[in-house]
Design an enzyme around this catalytic site. Structure first.
Site: not given
Ligand code: NDP
Length: 251
Positions: A143, A156
């Site tokens: 990020s 984070y």
């Molecule tokens: P989302 O919340 O849409 O996606 C997060 C994903 O992680 C979901 O598919 C969730 O699925 C999965 N997840 C969470 N916990 C677990 C677990 N214990 N085991 C398996 N899967 C898990 O958010 P984003 O798409 O935004 O996030 C994706 C990445 O991008 C993250 O690392 C975030 O830090 C990073 N990011 C996002 C930004 C933004 O502005 N959105 C900016 C910078 C970085 P489920 O709950 O079904 O398990």
């Protein structure tokens, strides 16, 4: 570029929503077979059905990547089922609020377990497979918070800084095996990431931050990931910073 990717095999964690889901769709549209991982099985099944309806190949592997045994096993399972593993994208991640003085140390551990350790587990399991192939791409999603720490989300920021450091070490460890490693650092991207935030005020803040005017869409980050893995094997994009055009914050 599509031809370069046809027939490759990818494993994408965090694929039930947001950047991971878009990345799975983007890679599948380019001819990549994708194994998709997250806890919400029904969302993964819907994603697999969508990819298959478009003529692609996909496999749902529901589970929790903070479970080391599960995270290790999905890497082996993907390689066994499809005969190889070319691309690993670690998208599973979470954000929580909290400064240091009143830190909920259990919540800190949950953030570190997901954002750092889960990625360590899958990377650790993938390297041997990719080394035996003489090629592979590992993409870890950090990020802008992994380059610039701010107050109030210390776990984070720390997890993403640590992820960047781990990823840089790994790139140097595996470069001579033909394995490319990239850290992707997105800015605000409209996803459901705020949904898991426990603190109500912070949840609202993150929800507004990622959906503000000018924010990127998950498919923008997915397109950047596709670009990274589409380059000739001799070229490794080791770091990819991608921000909303309107974002004026210095990095
Ligand atoms: P989302 O919340 O849409 O996606 C997060 C994903 O992680 C979901 O598919 C969730 O699925 C999965 N997840 C969470 N916990 C677990 C677990 N214990 N085991 C398996 N899967 C898990 O958010 P984003 O798409 O935004 O996030 C994706 C990445 O991008 C993250 O690392 C975030 O830090 C990073 N990011 C996002 C930004 C933004 O502005 N959105 C900016 C910078 C970085 P489920 O709950 O079904 O398990």
């Amino acid at each position: 570029m599509g031809e370069i990717l046809t027939g490759r095999v990818a494993l994408v964690t965090g694929a039930s929503s947001g950047i991971g889901e878009s990345t799975a769709l983007e890679l599948a549209a380019a001819g990549v077979t994708v194994a998709v991982v997250a806890r919400r099985a029904e969302r993964l099944e819907a994603l697999v059905a969508k990819i298959q309806a478009a003529g692609g190949t996909a496999l749902a592997l529901p589970g929790d990547v903070t479970d080391e045994a599960f995270a290790t096993q999905i890497v082996a399972q993907t390689a066994k089922r499809f005969g190889r593993l070319d691309i690993l994208v670690n998208c599973a991640g979470m954000i929580q609020s909290g400064g240091i003085e009143k830190a909920d140390t259990e919540e800190w551990r949950r953030v570190m377990n997901l954002n750092l350790y889960a990625t360590l587990y899958t990377c650790k399991a993938a390297i041997g497979i990719m080394r035996a192939q003489g090629s592979g791409d590992i993409i870890n999603i950090s990020s802008t918070a992994g380059r610039r720490a701010g107050p109030g989300a210390s776990a984070y920021c720390a997890s993403k800084f640590a992820l960047t450091a781990m990823t840089s070490s790994m790139r140097q460890e595996v470069a001579r095996d033909g394995i490319r490693v990239c850290i992707v650092e997105p800015g605000a991207t409209t996803t459901g990431i705020s949904e898991g935030v426990t603190d109500e005020k912070f949840r609202k803040f993150i929800s507004e931050h990622v959906s503000k005017e000018g924010s990127m869409r998950p498919e923008d980050v997915a397109a950047a990931i596709r670009f990274v893995v589409s380059l000739p094997p001799r070229a490794n994009v080791s770091e990819l910073l991608i921000q909303p055009t309107m974002d004026t914050a210095p990095i």
